[in-house]
Design a protein around this motif. Structure first.
Motif, PDB file in Angstrom:
ATOM      1  N   THR A 232      37.259  43.232  43.773  1.00 50.95           N
ATOM      2  CA  THR A 232      38.626  43.758  43.800  1.00 50.95           C
ATOM      3  C   THR A 232      39.462  43.135  42.688  1.00 50.95           C
ATOM      4  N   ARG A 233      39.332  41.859  42.480  1.00 48.92           N
ATOM      5  CA  ARG A 233      40.066  41.180  41.420  1.00 48.92           C
ATOM      6  C   ARG A 233      39.676  41.701  40.038  1.00 48.92           C
ATOM      7  N   ARG A 234      38.403  42.025  39.879  1.00 48.32           N
ATOM      8  CA  ARG A 234      37.913  42.444  38.568  1.00 48.32           C
ATOM      9  C   ARG A 234      38.124  43.928  38.294  1.00 48.32           C
ATOM     10  N   HIS A 235      37.991  44.749  39.344  1.00 49.07           N
ATOM     11  CA  HIS A 235      37.964  46.200  39.110  1.00 49.07           C
ATOM     12  C   HIS A 235      39.024  46.980  39.890  1.00 49.07           C
ATOM     13  N   GLY A 236      39.870  46.272  40.627  1.00 44.39           N
ATOM     14  CA  GLY A 236      40.922  46.963  41.348  1.00 44.39           C
ATOM     15  C   GLY A 236      40.584  47.200  42.802  1.00 44.39           C
ATOM     16  N   PRO A 237      41.525  47.757  43.564  1.00 50.74           N
ATOM     17  CA  PRO A 237      41.333  47.952  45.000  1.00 50.74           C
ATOM     18  C   PRO A 237      40.246  48.981  45.296  1.00 50.74           C
ATOM     19  N   GLY A 238      39.649  48.837  46.479  1.00 56.61           N
ATOM     20  CA  GLY A 238      38.603  49.758  46.917  1.00 56.61           C
ATOM     21  C   GLY A 238      37.612  49.023  47.796  1.00 56.61           C
ATOM     22  N   LYS A 239      36.925  49.761  48.628  1.00 52.89           N
ATOM     23  CA  LYS A 239      35.895  49.165  49.478  1.00 52.89           C
ATOM     24  C   LYS A 239      34.605  49.092  48.672  1.00 52.89           C
TER      25      LYS A 239
ATOM     26  N   LEU B 109      32.010  55.042  44.806  1.00 52.03           N
ATOM     27  CA  LEU B 109      33.192  54.410  44.226  1.00 52.03           C
ATOM     28  C   LEU B 109      32.892  53.898  42.822  1.00 52.03           C
ATOM     29  N   LEU B 110      31.710  53.327  42.624  1.00 51.33           N
ATOM     30  CA  LEU B 110      31.324  52.868  41.286  1.00 51.33           C
ATOM     31  C   LEU B 110      31.331  54.033  40.300  1.00 51.33           C
ATOM     32  N   ALA B 111      30.763  55.157  40.736  1.00 47.47           N
ATOM     33  CA  ALA B 111      30.724  56.329  39.862  1.00 47.47           C
ATOM     34  C   ALA B 111      32.130  56.836  39.548  1.00 47.47           C
ATOM     35  N   LYS B 112      32.994  56.823  40.572  1.00 43.70           N
ATOM     36  CA  LYS B 112      34.367  57.288  40.387  1.00 43.70           C
ATOM     37  C   LYS B 112      35.121  56.408  39.388  1.00 43.70           C
ATOM     38  N   LYS B 113      34.836  55.100  39.433  1.00 45.31           N
ATOM     39  CA  LYS B 113      35.504  54.154  38.538  1.00 45.31           C
ATOM     40  C   LYS B 113      34.822  54.063  37.169  1.00 45.31           C
TER      41      LYS B 113
ATOM     42  N   MET C  58      30.005  35.889  53.058  1.00 47.14           N
ATOM     43  CA  MET C  58      29.365  36.266  51.801  1.00 47.14           C
ATOM     44  C   MET C  58      29.810  37.664  51.377  1.00 47.14           C
ATOM     45  N   ARG C  59      29.860  38.558  52.328  1.00 47.61           N
ATOM     46  CA  ARG C  59      30.338  39.918  52.031  1.00 47.61           C
ATOM     47  C   ARG C  59      31.763  39.888  51.501  1.00 47.61           C
ATOM     48  N   ASP C  60      32.620  39.134  52.183  1.00 46.93           N
ATOM     49  CA  ASP C  60      34.032  39.089  51.795  1.00 46.93           C
ATOM     50  C   ASP C  60      34.233  38.449  50.428  1.00 46.93           C
ATOM     51  N   SER C  61      33.398  37.466  50.102  1.00 48.49           N
ATOM     52  CA  SER C  61      33.540  36.834  48.790  1.00 48.49           C
ATOM     53  C   SER C  61      33.200  37.807  47.666  1.00 48.49           C
ATOM     54  N   VAL C  62      32.190  38.644  47.888  1.00 53.23           N
ATOM     55  CA  VAL C  62      31.832  39.663  46.890  1.00 53.23           C
ATOM     56  C   VAL C  62      32.933  40.715  46.804  1.00 53.23           C
TER      57      VAL C  62
ATOM     58  N   ALA D  76      23.974  43.500  38.667  1.00 52.17           N
ATOM     59  CA  ALA D  76      23.795  42.213  37.986  1.00 52.17           C
ATOM     60  C   ALA D  76      25.035  41.334  38.123  1.00 52.17           C
ATOM     61  N   GLU D  77      26.195  41.963  38.092  1.00 53.85           N
ATOM     62  CA  GLU D  77      27.449  41.229  38.259  1.00 53.85           C
ATOM     63  C   GLU D  77      27.518  40.593  39.644  1.00 53.85           C
ATOM     64  N   VAL D  78      27.156  41.367  40.666  1.00 49.38           N
ATOM     65  CA  VAL D  78      27.187  40.858  42.042  1.00 49.38           C
ATOM     66  C   VAL D  78      26.136  39.759  42.221  1.00 49.38           C
TER      67      VAL D  78
END
Length: 570
Positions: free
Chosen positions: A407-414, A430-434, A398-402, A443-445
């Motif tokens: 990553t596909r939607r917003h680019g590489p990063g943990k 990371l969200l703040a940086k992006k 489940m973690r890996d699917s999220v 909500a997306e997750v």
């Protein structure tokens, strides 16, 4: 109007209790004993009824008062939150105990519920001994008893599990003791004392764990009489390491001959003699009914050595948690012969404990309650064999699917820092940086998780902080949510589905959900001023502490949201 009515009833039951001559102390029991049976579903009271003796569960039900519809009013239903809520009368939203462990954003790692690196072990290993109740943010009923008697009352917790001992005992406890499998001894930490009392050291020197493991685990009754359970050899049960099949008899001497995979070096407080690490795997006893027997042995010795309830005018408290039922349940499942045998043997251990309480303080002079920290789901394989809905999910998948989707939607990063307790912890820096909005990403997750197999619904932390539910799944999640420690998105599984830690292999069972098999637990009161009876009135586990406080005429715990159960107080 409902609150006023409850207050009036409470006031009415208080008058006879305090009708006495001036100058007399407030009437209280000599001893309060809280018994928590780890992973005990409500139906276990009656499933094995025909096989129980007369001195344990039957005595509690036959002489005490049973609340037949007692449930937890929060999720997750795990050992740490369960024990904390019983004794604080508060949900995790208040007492802060949201799981057995959780991701700590400040340190960037998981933390354990009773972990405390500021204290040192007393009588055991470093890993087992650095424990305290510092994560718990409200008082317990034991703390309040200590406060009410100017700290004259003794309050002691004991269990095979550290969290089953420490959280019930509370912050101001006289002592808390738990089992260390590296040396087969009951241990504590410098949070409570600089060294073990002589009687504890003497008990440890008897090496009772090794004695219990010196004989095979055979069924208490002839195997053919376990008609309440499935066949002894079924594919959804886990074998002990070293066994070919999960069947009786379990050769405990051979299974415990090999030491655990890693033995942590023992450390000692100044001047203390500590048992050495054992060359045998004494931790194995946890997963047998004899862990409960060892706990009962230690409880009886605690009663004797500490002279609990035997000082005039002083009420003491003993919190006992039987943990082996949980270990056995996880490994074999609720319908196994092993689970039934464990409860039949626990019944005998309870009989020993109740008899010892009578002998120590006199019949009717102790107030005893029995409940559980959570229930458990039926084994997935068992349900599926009978065409009943069930399944398992894997935290890693489940973690890996999220992570992959973000990553596909917003680019590489943990993007996902952790996935535990069915909660997603997002990488907020990371969200703040992006430049991504936290609430929108949550909500997306939530939307990404909803279509996954076994998921019933998802809810975001933003929703839980900004909305309120008075019933249903939302209420349960809201009561279990504590913003500084909880995740960004919370998942509810379908009924019959569980977190499978070895997914895709699904063996045994677990707990932690919002469904009745996890939330519905026994609640029995017995002893001091408790009349025989039962009630089907829906009550909550958080009501226990308030009820005990009312029996004792003391303040309820600081975060308590429970109400006194007037039917048992009449």
């Amino acid at each position: 109007m409902k609150k006023i009515f409850l207050f009036a009833l409470t006031a009415l039951v208080a008058v006879p209790a305090l009708a006495q001559k001036a100058g007399q102390p407030v009437p209280r029991p000599k001893l309060v004993v809280g018994i928590v049976v780890d992973q005990m579903r409500y139906d276990y009271l009656y499933r094995y009824w025909a096989k129980y003796g007369t001195g344990g569960f039957r005595r509690l039900l036959g002489q005490g008062f049973s609340f037949e519809s007692c449930n937890f009013n929060f999720v997750p239903t795990y050992t740490g939150p369960g024990h904390a809520s019983i004794y604080t009368g508060a949900t995790p939203a208040v007492n802060g105990i949201i799981g057995n462990n959780w991701f700590e954003r400040e340190s960037g790692r998981d933390t354990y519920v009773t972990e405390d690196k500021t204290v040192q072990p007393v009588g055991g290993s470093l890993a087992a001994g650095q424990m305290s109740p510092r994560h718990m943010l409200s008082t317990t009923i034991g703390d309040e008893l200590r406060l009410a008697t100017n700290f004259q009352s003794k309050v002691i917790g004991l269990s095979m599990k550290d969290r089953g001992s420490i959280l019930p005992a509370g912050h101001a406890a006289t002592a808390a003791y738990w089992y260390d499998g590296t040396n087969g001894a009951f241990t504590t930490s410098t949070f409570y004392m600089p060294q073990l009392p002589g009687w504890v050291a003497a008990f440890n020197q008897q090496e009772r764990a090794a004695q219990y493991l010196s004989k095979p685990w055979e069924t208490l009754l002839p195997l053919a009489q376990y008609t309440e359970s499935t066949a002894d050899d079924v594919p959804w049960e886990s074998s002990f390491r070293g066994e070919k099949t999960p069947t009786f008899p379990h050769d405990l001497p051979s299974l415990s001959a090999a030491p655990p995979a890693a033995v942590t070096a023992l450390t000692t407080a100044a001047g203390e003699t500590t048992p050495k690490a054992s060359p045998r795997n004494l931790d194995l006893i946890r997963s047998t009914p004899f862990g409960n027997s060892l706990t009962a042995d230690f409880a009886l010795e605690t009663l004797r050595a500490e002279q609990l309830g035997q000082r005039p005018g002083i009420t003491d408290m003993l919190a006992v948690s039987f943990s082996s039922t949980d270990y056995v349940g996880h490994q074999f499942g609720p319908n196994s012969v092993e689970a039934q045998d464990t409860y039949l043997r626990l019944d005998r251990d309870l009989a020993r404990l109740l008899s010892a309480i009578d002998k120590a303080v006199g019949k009717g002079n102790a107030l005893v309650f029995l409940t559980a920290d959570h229930g458990a789901a039926n084994a997935v394989g068992f349900l599926q064999e009978h065409r009943l809905p069930a399944g398992g999910v894997g935290n890693i998948s489940m973690r890996d699917s999220v992570q992959l989707a973000l990553t596909r939607r917003h680019g590489p990063g943990k993007w996902v820092l952790d996935f535990g307790n069915l909660q997603v912890y997002l990488n907020r820096p990371l969200l703040a940086k992006k430049g991504l909005d936290l609430a929108k990403t949550q909500a997306e997750v939530a939307a990404l998780l909803l279509p996954l197999p076994g998921v019933a619904q998802t809810r975001t932390a933003t929703d839980l902080q900004n909305a309120h539910w008075s019933e249903g799944q939302g209420m349960l999640q809201e009561n279990g949510f504590f913003a500084p420690r909880s995740g960004d998105v919370l998942v509810t599984l379908l009924p019959g589905w569980l977190e499978a830690y070895s997914y895709p292999v699904i063996k045994g069972t677990t707990h932690g959900t919002t469904w009745a098999y996890d939330t519905h637990v026994p609640l029995l009161f017995w002893g001091w001023r408790v009349k025989h009876g039962e009630s089907a009135t829906p009550v909550r586990v958080v009501d226990i502490a308030a009820t005990v406080a009312r029996f004792l005429h003391i303040q309820e715990p600081s975060g308590s949201s429970g109400v006194p159960l007037v039917e048992v107080l009449k």
